[in-house]
Design an enzyme around this catalytic site. Sequence first.
Site, PDB file in Angstrom:
ATOM      1  N   TYR A 255       1.041  -1.391  -0.169  1.00 42.89           N
ATOM      2  CA  TYR A 255       0.116   0.131  -0.342  1.00 42.89           C
ATOM      3  C   TYR A 255       1.202   1.263   0.303  1.00 42.89           C
ATOM      4  O   TYR A 255       0.278   2.117   0.104  1.00 42.89           O
ATOM      5  CB  TYR A 255      -1.101   0.408   1.452  1.00 42.89           C
TER       6      TYR A 255
ATOM      7  N   LYS B 243       3.644 -15.545   1.795  1.00 43.09           N
ATOM      8  CA  LYS B 243       3.152 -16.218   0.182  1.00 43.09           C
ATOM      9  C   LYS B 243       5.083 -16.614  -0.400  1.00 43.09           C
ATOM     10  O   LYS B 243       5.746 -15.733  -1.313  1.00 43.09           O
ATOM     11  CB  LYS B 243       2.790 -15.375  -1.008  1.00 43.09           C
TER      12      LYS B 243
ATOM     13  N   ASP C 212      -3.205 -17.988   1.720  1.00 44.11           N
ATOM     14  CA  ASP C 212      -3.801 -18.361   0.713  1.00 44.11           C
ATOM     15  C   ASP C 212      -4.798 -19.373   1.119  1.00 44.11           C
ATOM     16  O   ASP C 212      -5.704 -19.433   2.031  1.00 44.11           O
ATOM     17  CB  ASP C 212      -3.296 -18.453  -0.794  1.00 44.11           C
TER      18      ASP C 212
ATOM     19  N   ASP D 173      -5.609  -7.592   5.517  1.00 44.97           N
ATOM     20  CA  ASP D 173      -6.551  -6.322   5.252  1.00 44.97           C
ATOM     21  C   ASP D 173      -7.830  -7.494   4.834  1.00 44.97           C
ATOM     22  O   ASP D 173      -8.121  -7.596   5.069  1.00 44.97           O
ATOM     23  CB  ASP D 173      -6.270  -5.744   3.589  1.00 44.97           C
TER      24      ASP D 173
ATOM     25  N   ASP E 226     -10.583  -8.986   7.649  1.00 43.63           N
ATOM     26  CA  ASP E 226     -12.098  -9.151   7.478  1.00 43.63           C
ATOM     27  C   ASP E 226     -12.667 -10.454   7.220  1.00 43.63           C
ATOM     28  O   ASP E 226     -14.080 -10.323   7.691  1.00 43.63           O
ATOM     29  CB  ASP E 226     -12.028  -7.989   6.093  1.00 43.63           C
TER      30      ASP E 226
END
Length: 370
Positions: free
Chosen positions: A143, A194, A227, A251, A255
């Site tokens: 970001y 990852k 993942d 992020d 959620d």
Amino acid sequence: MSTFDLLILPGDGIGTEIMVEVNRIIEWFNKQDNSLTFNCEQDLVGGSAYDAHGVAITDAAMEKALKADAVIFGAVGGPKWDDVSYEARPEAGLLRLRKDLGLFANLRPAICYPALADSSSLKRELVEGLDMLIVRELTGGVYFGEPKEITDLGNGQKRAVDTQLYETYEIDRIARVAFDLAGKRGSLVHSAEKRNVMKSGVLWNEVVTNIHKESYPNIKLEHILADNCAMQLVRNPKQFDVIVTDNLFGDVLSDVAAMLTGSLGMLPSASLGAKDESGKAKAMYEPVHGSAPDIAGKGLANPIAMIASFAMALRYTCDLTAEADMVEKAIANVLDQGLRTGDIMQTGKQQVTTSDMGTAILNELEDLVA
Ligand code: NAD
């Protein structure tokens, strides 16, 4: 004798209504005995600060935030301020607080109160009693990494670039937050990245592994691909205690974890900065939800996310584990009694207002200390 200085920033919309209930709980603690005192100052942030001062937070309020042991923040924003300039928009107050306080660690618990287990999209047995914490790196990663741009290639095509960038110190400090927190909970950390396809994942894995070896031998560390972590969160969320991950994965994963437990009105959060020489970290506690202009001023807001955020302040800034447990127990008991604000209403339960919910939680606290 413990004394804590709190800066209370209710903000806009339902922020002001739910903060009333937290203020009542703080007063209650102040009245209990003289071994624990909260000194509170209150100030404006967001649209209300803009209306009074033309900025989303004043320098004077920022000064107070920097001096406080913790900032307790409600919510900002609303249609009234849609046309305000970008620099003065309500969210700018929140962003300045996060930036100037150096809040690099975002803590999002996912707690499933037994009384609300049927509101989850997962089966009751998968979520009942769930109590996990996602620690998300908040100030680095994709970001913020440069270059970050869209280039016109001149042939009718464009190229967009975001840069996932982490340096050792950024991974080091967030990993330490996660290990420290795990030490106060279930002593298990899953580190999600990852590393199979990203260099930043390779470094993340290496730094977390080294810190674990050097400083946290008593905490169990598991590495998990991000993942797979998402999949495991919906397959068997109770296997997790603390998950530490970067800004982007955090992020998304926070959620997912949050929604395992039901309504926005139930979700607290904390953001922590670096520890100073005395071991104290800057901290801000706030509900995950916004200012909910659609229900503001109607007594419909659920104050539980805000009250649970204050419980996080008790736990993480004040180190008052018993008091934090007591506030969370009071919330659980009130839900067990069948009291519900509109957002978590179920058939056969009793719908109550924001202040009724606050009163019920205070009454439970009284019973718990009796
Ligand atoms: P929101 O979180 O305010 O509301 C989303 C929905 O959830 C609404 O229907 C609302 O009524 C409901 N809801 C939220 N909190 C609730 C509670 N405690 N009790 C009962 N119901 C609740 O998000 P939004 O509608 O997208 O945004 C409204 C405003 O809030 C916007 O100005 C937005 O920019 C701002 N916002 C602020 C923050 C923050 O201050 N941290 C976060 C998100 C959004």
